[in-house]
Scaffold this motif. Structure first.
Motif, PDB file in Angstrom:
ATOM      1  N   ASP A 145     -61.269 -10.743 -51.645  1.00  0.00           N
ATOM      2  CA  ASP A 145     -60.938 -10.094 -52.589  1.00  0.00           C
ATOM      3  C   ASP A 145     -59.240  -9.767 -53.505  1.00  0.00           C
ATOM      4  O   ASP A 145     -59.191  -8.627 -54.188  1.00  0.00           O
ATOM      5  N   CYS A 146     -58.667 -10.002 -52.533  1.00  0.00           N
ATOM      6  CA  CYS A 146     -57.723  -9.505 -53.417  1.00  0.00           C
ATOM      7  C   CYS A 146     -56.868  -9.678 -54.185  1.00  0.00           C
ATOM      8  O   CYS A 146     -55.739  -9.042 -55.077  1.00  0.00           O
ATOM      9  N   GLU A 147     -57.419 -10.656 -55.579  1.00  0.00           N
ATOM     10  CA  GLU A 147     -56.790 -10.924 -56.061  1.00  0.00           C
ATOM     11  C   GLU A 147     -57.827  -9.708 -57.480  1.00  0.00           C
ATOM     12  O   GLU A 147     -57.284  -9.977 -58.661  1.00  0.00           O
ATOM     13  N   ASP A 148     -58.476  -8.518 -56.774  1.00  0.00           N
ATOM     14  CA  ASP A 148     -59.484  -7.615 -57.519  1.00  0.00           C
ATOM     15  C   ASP A 148     -60.631  -9.141 -58.600  1.00  0.00           C
ATOM     16  O   ASP A 148     -60.528  -8.486 -59.945  1.00  0.00           O
ATOM     17  N   ARG A 149     -61.017 -10.189 -58.579  1.00  0.00           N
ATOM     18  CA  ARG A 149     -61.880 -10.578 -59.549  1.00  0.00           C
ATOM     19  C   ARG A 149     -63.384 -10.307 -59.117  1.00  0.00           C
ATOM     20  O   ARG A 149     -64.147 -10.800 -59.256  1.00  0.00           O
ATOM     21  N   GLY A 150     -63.585  -9.766 -57.631  1.00  0.00           N
ATOM     22  CA  GLY A 150     -65.422 -10.158 -57.474  1.00  0.00           C
ATOM     23  C   GLY A 150     -65.730  -9.411 -58.290  1.00  0.00           C
ATOM     24  O   GLY A 150     -66.977  -9.751 -58.511  1.00  0.00           O
ATOM     25  N   ARG A 151     -65.710  -8.130 -59.213  1.00  0.00           N
ATOM     26  CA  ARG A 151     -67.492  -7.662 -60.210  1.00  0.00           C
ATOM     27  C   ARG A 151     -66.661  -8.418 -60.987  1.00  0.00           C
ATOM     28  O   ARG A 151     -68.018  -8.533 -61.641  1.00  0.00           O
ATOM     29  N   THR A 152     -65.714  -8.416 -61.548  1.00  0.00           N
ATOM     30  CA  THR A 152     -65.935  -9.710 -62.956  1.00  0.00           C
ATOM     31  C   THR A 152     -66.873 -11.232 -62.584  1.00  0.00           C
ATOM     32  O   THR A 152     -67.359 -11.100 -63.505  1.00  0.00           O
ATOM     33  N   ARG A 153     -66.322 -11.589 -61.754  1.00  0.00           N
ATOM     34  CA  ARG A 153     -67.222 -12.976 -61.537  1.00  0.00           C
ATOM     35  C   ARG A 153     -68.391 -12.511 -61.151  1.00  0.00           C
ATOM     36  O   ARG A 153     -68.652 -13.331 -61.519  1.00  0.00           O
ATOM     37  N   ALA A 154     -69.052 -11.828 -60.312  1.00  0.00           N
ATOM     38  CA  ALA A 154     -69.892 -11.524 -59.720  1.00  0.00           C
ATOM     39  C   ALA A 154     -71.023 -10.865 -61.135  1.00  0.00           C
ATOM     40  O   ALA A 154     -72.108 -11.522 -61.885  1.00  0.00           O
ATOM     41  N   ARG A 155     -70.465 -10.175 -62.211  1.00  0.00           N
ATOM     42  CA  ARG A 155     -71.125  -9.872 -63.364  1.00  0.00           C
ATOM     43  C   ARG A 155     -70.862 -11.410 -64.674  1.00  0.00           C
ATOM     44  O   ARG A 155     -72.353 -11.381 -64.753  1.00  0.00           O
ATOM     45  N   ILE A 156     -70.096 -11.970 -64.058  1.00  0.00           N
ATOM     46  CA  ILE A 156     -69.852 -13.408 -65.190  1.00  0.00           C
ATOM     47  C   ILE A 156     -71.387 -14.013 -64.286  1.00  0.00           C
ATOM     48  O   ILE A 156     -71.896 -14.527 -65.283  1.00  0.00           O
ATOM     49  N   VAL A 157     -71.570 -14.309 -63.331  1.00  0.00           N
ATOM     50  CA  VAL A 157     -72.363 -15.335 -62.798  1.00  0.00           C
ATOM     51  C   VAL A 157     -73.371 -14.445 -62.957  1.00  0.00           C
ATOM     52  O   VAL A 157     -74.867 -15.381 -63.244  1.00  0.00           O
ATOM     53  N   ARG A 158     -74.068 -13.128 -62.311  1.00  0.00           N
ATOM     54  CA  ARG A 158     -75.437 -13.287 -62.356  1.00  0.00           C
ATOM     55  C   ARG A 158     -76.114 -12.562 -64.462  1.00  0.00           C
ATOM     56  O   ARG A 158     -77.165 -13.373 -64.421  1.00  0.00           O
ATOM     57  N   SER A 159     -74.483 -13.023 -64.983  1.00  0.00           N
ATOM     58  CA  SER A 159     -75.261 -13.319 -66.295  1.00  0.00           C
ATOM     59  C   SER A 159     -75.553 -14.493 -66.398  1.00  0.00           C
ATOM     60  O   SER A 159     -76.818 -14.936 -67.074  1.00  0.00           O
ATOM     61  N   ILE A 160     -75.216 -15.621 -66.122  1.00  0.00           N
ATOM     62  CA  ILE A 160     -75.084 -16.642 -66.928  1.00  0.00           C
ATOM     63  C   ILE A 160     -76.697 -17.726 -66.315  1.00  0.00           C
ATOM     64  O   ILE A 160     -77.477 -17.899 -66.410  1.00  0.00           O
ATOM     65  N   VAL A 161     -76.736 -16.945 -65.298  1.00  0.00           N
ATOM     66  CA  VAL A 161     -77.460 -17.328 -64.003  1.00  0.00           C
ATOM     67  C   VAL A 161     -79.454 -16.586 -64.542  1.00  0.00           C
ATOM     68  O   VAL A 161     -80.192 -16.498 -65.089  1.00  0.00           O
ATOM     69  N   GLU A 162     -78.856 -14.866 -64.650  1.00  0.00           N
ATOM     70  CA  GLU A 162     -80.291 -14.365 -65.968  1.00  0.00           C
ATOM     71  C   GLU A 162     -80.510 -14.829 -66.891  1.00  0.00           C
ATOM     72  O   GLU A 162     -81.594 -15.368 -67.849  1.00  0.00           O
ATOM     73  N   SER A 163     -79.504 -15.400 -68.122  1.00  0.00           N
ATOM     74  CA  SER A 163     -79.562 -15.753 -69.053  1.00  0.00           C
ATOM     75  C   SER A 163     -79.991 -17.834 -68.757  1.00  0.00           C
ATOM     76  O   SER A 163     -81.562 -17.803 -69.714  1.00  0.00           O
ATOM     77  N   ALA A 164     -80.254 -18.589 -68.088  1.00  0.00           N
ATOM     78  CA  ALA A 164     -80.675 -19.622 -67.942  1.00  0.00           C
ATOM     79  C   ALA A 164     -81.870 -19.286 -66.809  1.00  0.00           C
ATOM     80  O   ALA A 164     -83.066 -20.201 -67.960  1.00  0.00           O
ATOM     81  N   ALA A 165     -82.324 -18.258 -66.756  1.00  0.00           N
ATOM     82  CA  ALA A 165     -83.686 -18.123 -65.543  1.00  0.00           C
ATOM     83  C   ALA A 165     -84.544 -17.353 -67.409  1.00  0.00           C
ATOM     84  O   ALA A 165     -86.140 -17.361 -67.067  1.00  0.00           O
ATOM     85  N   THR A 166     -84.237 -16.535 -68.513  1.00  0.00           N
ATOM     86  CA  THR A 166     -84.824 -15.849 -68.627  1.00  0.00           C
ATOM     87  C   THR A 166     -85.330 -17.172 -70.300  1.00  0.00           C
ATOM     88  O   THR A 166     -86.546 -17.348 -70.761  1.00  0.00           O
ATOM     89  N   ASP A 167     -84.255 -17.866 -70.350  1.00  0.00           N
ATOM     90  CA  ASP A 167     -84.896 -19.514 -71.104  1.00  0.00           C
ATOM     91  C   ASP A 167     -85.732 -20.300 -70.567  1.00  0.00           C
ATOM     92  O   ASP A 167     -86.533 -20.682 -71.222  1.00  0.00           O
ATOM     93  N   CYS A 168     -85.227 -20.395 -69.180  1.00  0.00           N
ATOM     94  CA  CYS A 168     -86.097 -21.503 -68.451  1.00  0.00           C
ATOM     95  C   CYS A 168     -88.022 -20.942 -68.377  1.00  0.00           C
ATOM     96  O   CYS A 168     -88.995 -21.524 -68.822  1.00  0.00           O
ATOM     97  N   ILE A 169     -88.266 -19.574 -68.647  1.00  0.00           N
ATOM     98  CA  ILE A 169     -89.422 -18.880 -68.598  1.00  0.00           C
ATOM     99  C   ILE A 169     -90.171 -18.895 -69.826  1.00  0.00           C
ATOM    100  O   ILE A 169     -91.318 -19.285 -69.911  1.00  0.00           O
ATOM    101  N   ASP A 170     -88.826 -18.757 -71.145  1.00  0.00           N
ATOM    102  CA  ASP A 170     -89.260 -18.563 -72.117  1.00  0.00           C
ATOM    103  C   ASP A 170     -89.829 -19.771 -72.910  1.00  0.00           C
ATOM    104  O   ASP A 170     -90.504 -20.490 -73.334  1.00  0.00           O
ATOM    105  N   ARG A 171     -89.024 -21.377 -72.142  1.00  0.00           N
ATOM    106  CA  ARG A 171     -89.087 -22.459 -73.036  1.00  0.00           C
ATOM    107  C   ARG A 171     -90.635 -23.152 -71.823  1.00  0.00           C
ATOM    108  O   ARG A 171     -91.039 -24.148 -73.317  1.00  0.00           O
TER     109      ARG A 171
END
Length: 317
Positions: free
Chosen positions: A241-267
């Motif tokens: 993580d020399c580019e210091d993107r790890g935290r931002t990357r993780a939070r973005i990916v987790r948010s995308i997957v969480e939204s997809a999983a929540t949408d899946c359960i609902d639909r």
């Protein structure tokens, strides 16, 4: 603890876990695909496997004792204001005293990486849970979803422990954020299994309304899959993580997957009604398990933290 789940986890640890690539080693996508497959098989199995895999990666990154074959590891790092687990150093080495909450696999794990307070800071320790000074506290896990994860509290009465890394190293290492995406991989796999019920229904004949829900689910899960794949490639190209993107990357990916999983359960629920939840025990359990497991996300608190980080960037897109 469910016998079948216990046996499956033991089998995976004994026969397959050693082949799981470490994050950042060039095969991170393979690592997450494996965790997703386990989550698709059983959400709780995926949760156990992810924790064990994360522990192995942490031990490797921080130079801890190498895990022995056949041992099942957990990572118990929740630190609410109360109760508090404290570590002290004496003539026999380090000892842990107090109660640790949110200990997934409390009765299954043979070992755990456990955070404890040393003064006003946290430090990580490896603990052999088979010693007499570690005991799960009965009746501290009342969940319906994720009930089989056995994530109650554990009491430590002077349990011997081995420090892993320096104070603060657990949170400060690059792999902390790499590991955070491993959880999302299990969410994704479990969500795919929820979607399978809708897919089967539409294949057997359905109206346009039901087909539209399947299309929306496919789009959500496709975006989640792409986010995981892209993140894996980025981690492999910058494992430290020399580019210091790890935290931002993780939070973005987790948010995308969480939204997809929540949408899946609902639909799936809106498309098929209560039928699968009432007549298909495996599906009902999976929906309940995933609903609880997704709450390992901190929801708007994580989004707020992500927004604060993004606001500091000149060209975040």
């Amino acid at each position: 603890m469910n016998t079948g789940l216990t046996d499956r986890m033991k089998s995976w640890v004994n026969e397959e876990a050693a082949n799981l690539p470490l994050p950042g080693g060039g095969f991170t996508d393979t690592r997450w695909l494996t965790l997703a497959a386990l989550g698709r098989e059983d959400t709780v199995l995926g949760r156990f496997a992810e924790a064990h895999a994360d522990a192995v990666a942490i031990l490797d990154e921080l130079g801890g004792p190498p895990p022995k074959r056949g041992r099942i590891w957990g990572v118990w790092a929740a630190e609410p204001p109360s109760p508090v687990l404290e570590a002290s150093h004496g003539s026999r080495g380090w000892k842990l005293t107090g109660v640790k909450p949110w200990c997934s696999g409390a009765s299954l794990c043979t070992d755990a990486l456990v955070t404890a307070r040393v003064g006003d800071r946290s430090m990580l320790f490896a603990v052999d849970l088979t010693q007499d000074w570690c005991r799960p506290i009965p009746h501290t896990w009342h969940a319906v979803g994720m009930s089989r994860s056995d994530s109650g509290s554990v009491r430590f009465d002077g349990a011997l422990a081995v420090p892993v890394g320096e104070q603060g190293a657990y949170l400060e290492r690059p792999g902390f954020w790499h590991g955070a995406i491993g959880v999302a991989a299990v969410w994704f796999g479990s969500a795919c299994a929820v979607a399978d019920v809708l897919h089967t229904s539409v294949r057997s004949g359905a109206d346009a309304h039901t087909s539209a829900h399947l299309g929306a689910v496919a789009a959500s899960l496709g975006a989640a899959s792409s986010a995981l794949t892209t993140a894996a490639a980025e981690i492999d190209s910058d494992p430290n993580d020399c580019e210091d993107r790890g935290r931002t990357r993780a939070r973005i990916v987790r948010s995308i997957v969480e939204s997809a999983a929540t949408d899946c359960i609902d639909r799936v629920g809106r498309a098929l009604g209560a039928g699968p939840l009432c007549s298909n025990g495996v599906h009902a359990r999976r929906v309940a398990d995933l609903t609880v497991y997704l709450r390992q996300s901190h929801a708007e608190r994580d989004l707020a933290a992500l927004g604060e980080d993004i606001a500091k960037e000149d060209n975040p897109w």
